[in-house]
Design a protein around this motif. Sequence first.
Motif, mmCIF file in Angstrom:
data_model
loop_
_atom_site.group_PDB
_atom_site.id
_atom_site.type_symbol
_atom_site.label_atom_id
_atom_site.label_comp_id
_atom_site.label_asym_id
_atom_site.label_seq_id
_atom_site.Cartn_x
_atom_site.Cartn_y
_atom_site.Cartn_z
ATOM 1 N N GLN A 155 0.905 -1.255 -0.059
ATOM 2 C CA GLN A 155 0.026 -0.061 -0.086
ATOM 3 C C GLN A 155 0.956 0.999 -0.033
ATOM 4 O OE1 GLN A 155 -3.698 0.673 -0.062
ATOM 5 N NE2 GLN A 155 -2.607 2.535 -0.507
ATOM 6 N N TRP A 156 0.634 2.164 -0.904
ATOM 7 C CA TRP A 156 1.333 3.479 -1.004
ATOM 8 C C TRP A 156 0.661 4.668 -0.353
ATOM 9 C CZ3 TRP A 156 6.138 3.995 -3.159
ATOM 10 C CH2 TRP A 156 6.806 3.044 -3.902
ATOM 11 N N TYR A 157 1.536 5.402 0.196
ATOM 12 C CA TYR A 157 0.999 6.634 0.784
ATOM 13 C C TYR A 157 1.875 8.048 0.300
ATOM 14 C CZ TYR A 157 -1.031 3.430 4.188
ATOM 15 O OH TYR A 157 -1.742 2.567 4.816
ATOM 16 N N PHE A 158 1.116 8.994 0.256
ATOM 17 C CA PHE A 158 1.829 10.185 -0.067
ATOM 18 C C PHE A 158 1.646 11.212 0.929
ATOM 19 C CE2 PHE A 158 1.243 14.632 -1.765
ATOM 20 C CZ PHE A 158 2.901 14.705 -2.458
ATOM 21 N N ASP A 159 2.881 11.571 1.730
ATOM 22 C CA ASP A 159 2.741 12.417 2.777
ATOM 23 C C ASP A 159 1.875 11.535 3.811
ATOM 24 O OD1 ASP A 159 4.378 14.242 2.081
ATOM 25 O OD2 ASP A 159 3.042 15.775 1.416
ATOM 26 N N LYS A 160 0.779 12.173 4.329
ATOM 27 C CA LYS A 160 0.242 11.222 5.391
ATOM 28 C C LYS A 160 -1.184 10.735 4.608
ATOM 29 C CE LYS A 160 1.401 13.992 9.285
ATOM 30 N NZ LYS A 160 0.860 14.846 10.550
ATOM 31 N N SER A 161 -1.308 10.981 3.566
ATOM 32 C CA SER A 161 -2.712 10.456 2.825
ATOM 33 C C SER A 161 -2.419 9.124 2.183
ATOM 34 C CB SER A 161 -2.978 11.433 1.716
ATOM 35 O OG SER A 161 -3.307 12.924 2.255
ATOM 36 N N CYS A 162 -3.369 8.185 2.274
ATOM 37 C CA CYS A 162 -3.283 6.880 1.439
ATOM 38 C C CYS A 162 -3.762 6.990 0.227
ATOM 39 C CB CYS A 162 -4.133 5.866 2.365
ATOM 40 S SG CYS A 162 -4.400 4.107 1.809
ATOM 41 N N ARG A 188 5.608 6.982 0.951
ATOM 42 C CA ARG A 188 5.806 5.933 1.870
ATOM 43 C C ARG A 188 4.881 4.710 1.159
ATOM 44 N NH1 ARG A 188 4.711 10.161 5.260
ATOM 45 N NH2 ARG A 188 6.293 10.484 7.034
ATOM 46 N N VAL A 189 5.419 3.574 1.476
ATOM 47 C CA VAL A 189 5.010 2.243 1.117
ATOM 48 C C VAL A 189 4.930 1.257 2.404
ATOM 49 C CG1 VAL A 189 7.237 1.272 0.193
ATOM 50 C CG2 VAL A 189 4.797 0.242 -0.488
ATOM 51 N N ARG A 190 3.792 0.504 2.384
ATOM 52 C CA ARG A 190 3.560 -0.253 3.738
ATOM 53 C C ARG A 190 3.648 -1.811 3.109
ATOM 54 N NH1 ARG A 190 -0.225 -2.958 6.320
ATOM 55 N NH2 ARG A 190 -0.313 -2.877 8.539
#
Length: 733
Positions: free
Chosen positions: A42-49, A72-74
């Motif tokens: 799952q990718w994220y940009f700053d604090k947004s999913c 970010r990536v989880r």
Amino acid sequence: GINAEYGAEATEKVQIVGVCDLVVGSKLKLKVEAPKAFSDVQWYFDKSCLPAEKSRVLIIDEVTSDDSGRYRVRLETHSHTVKWLFTDVTVAPELGKPAAEEEEGELGFVLQPQDYSIKERDSVAHFFVDVRPFSATLQWYCEGVLIHGQTQPYLCVSGLNETDHRRQYKCVATHGTAVVTSEVALVRWAPDQPKEFTGSGFVETATDKVALIIGNQNYKESTFGDIVHAEDDARDISAALRSLQFKVVSLINLTREEMLAACDNFYKLLSSGVYGVFYFAGHGFENAGENYLVPVDAPSTVSAEHCIKAQYVLHRMQFRDTKLNLLLLDMCREFANVGGGMPGDMQPAQSRGNTAIGFACGPGSRAYGSENDKNGIYVTYLKEHITRNITVTNLLDCVNRAIGVREPSGYQRPHYQSSIIKNISLNDPIDTTNHTAEYHHRSIIWSMANNVEKTSEEVLLNKTPITLLYAATFSNVLRFSITSELNIDRVTIDQDSISNGLQLRKLGDTDYEIRNIQRLTGSYIEIALTSSSLMTPAANCSDVVKVRVERPLFAKITANRTNFGAAVMEVDAAGTHATGLCQIPTVPTGRGCTNHKLEKMEKCEKEEEQKKKKLVEEDVGRNEDDCTLEDRVSSNLPDPIPNHDNRIVYPFVGIYLAPNKGLDLTKFMSDIEAEAEETHRTKQMSLVTVETSLLNQDTSQPWIEMEKRESRREAKALAAAQLDQNIEKELLD
């Protein structure tokens, strides 16, 4: 890519790969390299999913400036092992292509760097410029210091947090002999949700906020040298604390006796639940682990006995049972081997979880300031953070870190000590519940020391109006300006004021200030205005007009040895009064406080508290049937207390009786005792009448139908209340 891992270690490398420095319109492609066991992505940009981005490759065909930031990536396995990766992407504006005709153009910036706001710790800021001609050489600077290796049109700065607020960046372009500097861009700390202490269990309130600010700048001995910024620092800290609802008394250039007097009066405004702040700017030194504040009249061969010990100030503040004690010492702490001192064998102040001390520098070092700056180094950063809604401990920590980061020279490193266990902030609200009278009392005293009774005054000089406007620069500095059609050639003050140490300074063509107001011994200051344009041989024509200013500002407190704790207190309609403030013995002002005097004062205060506690315990443990009406009334009428400075304190209604000039204290005391004895005899006769009337009551009357014992008790209480009112009226009369 930048790799940050959380969870169990993996044998294979886990990372994000891809080009992260892009321009507007180019393609972004980020790929995750990780073991196949990490099946959920799952990718994220700053604090947004990013809900649609669940593959190992993230692609954006045409990026814009809004796509700059942290990605970010989880990653998660079937066994719920989780890893987080992140990388920062920079998207620069699309720069034009070189053109032959532009190469010969004038050097200049087409695009200036813009301020960048960060919202969380460990953030990244991006700055961009566009310059013509394209062959120009660029170099980035931070706070005027060259950043090695940063010669591109874009600058990426990582690891930023709240201490970097207002950090400055700029770019310098050179082409041949031409040099152009860009506009300054700032880093701004602007979190989405500032940390506010408004949740349950985190809200702290103060019954009041009081601050004493002292700035010693002009020292009498040339060996000390003047402090460059002491007055400006004191002025700015005072303004910041006033914006936080503090009752601030700000004084400058005090002698040792004046510092002791100001501190003694400051302590008396402190009580349970109050936030107390003490700030000092001036010369200082350290000896045997103790810090000493140097007054302006200290001799060149200074010793501890000529100074004020910071430990003594803290001890007295803690003794008042305050909720917060904050000391801010903006002074040097160089080691000095001096002997003696004020109470040297005093016991250390006990830690009560409510104390913090902020030092402008570490032990054995010096505090600095530049003549080119408005403030010293410590206050420059302190005033940036002091109004923030953060805890006191975080405040001092932010100041220390800001100076450490933004003052790379390392000459000055602040230091602080804190034992505060609650989330106390200088921004906390004031709650006067059960403390309304005390709050009202402090407001009156603060107003006496700071407010100018008349802000303007008009006088006539041979029928020509002259307007004077008054204002308070500090609590002991009165500023006034003159407006008139006449040409005022000379402004002076009376000789008595000058001989007492008052100083008149000219600030501009029409602006003046009178300093050292605290040294005024008379009842007024006389200002003489002279105009040469009216000089004439006519006998009825005068060229001078004199204006009297009645005891301005802090002179009301120091005149006739008056002090904060013994000022006349207004009693409201309900008869409430600040009993906790008016029964404490007053320390003599203008004298050195030895250890013996300190112990004596503390002993008196403890005896008063024990006396009150004993009266309460006796009243609770006594059977109401055995308590006569005489006991009830007499217990409410304490004896008059002679004060240290020839004033009489009658704590019955919290009123201070200040004697007039030439008063015979012995005769005055005897008159008071005779009046009290006469009142006592009248009271006894009234009690006998009441007791007799109660015993002879006709049981057939309706009000006696209740139980006899209960009715007698209520009747006694009513009679006692009536007698209290009569006695109080007699005393007031």
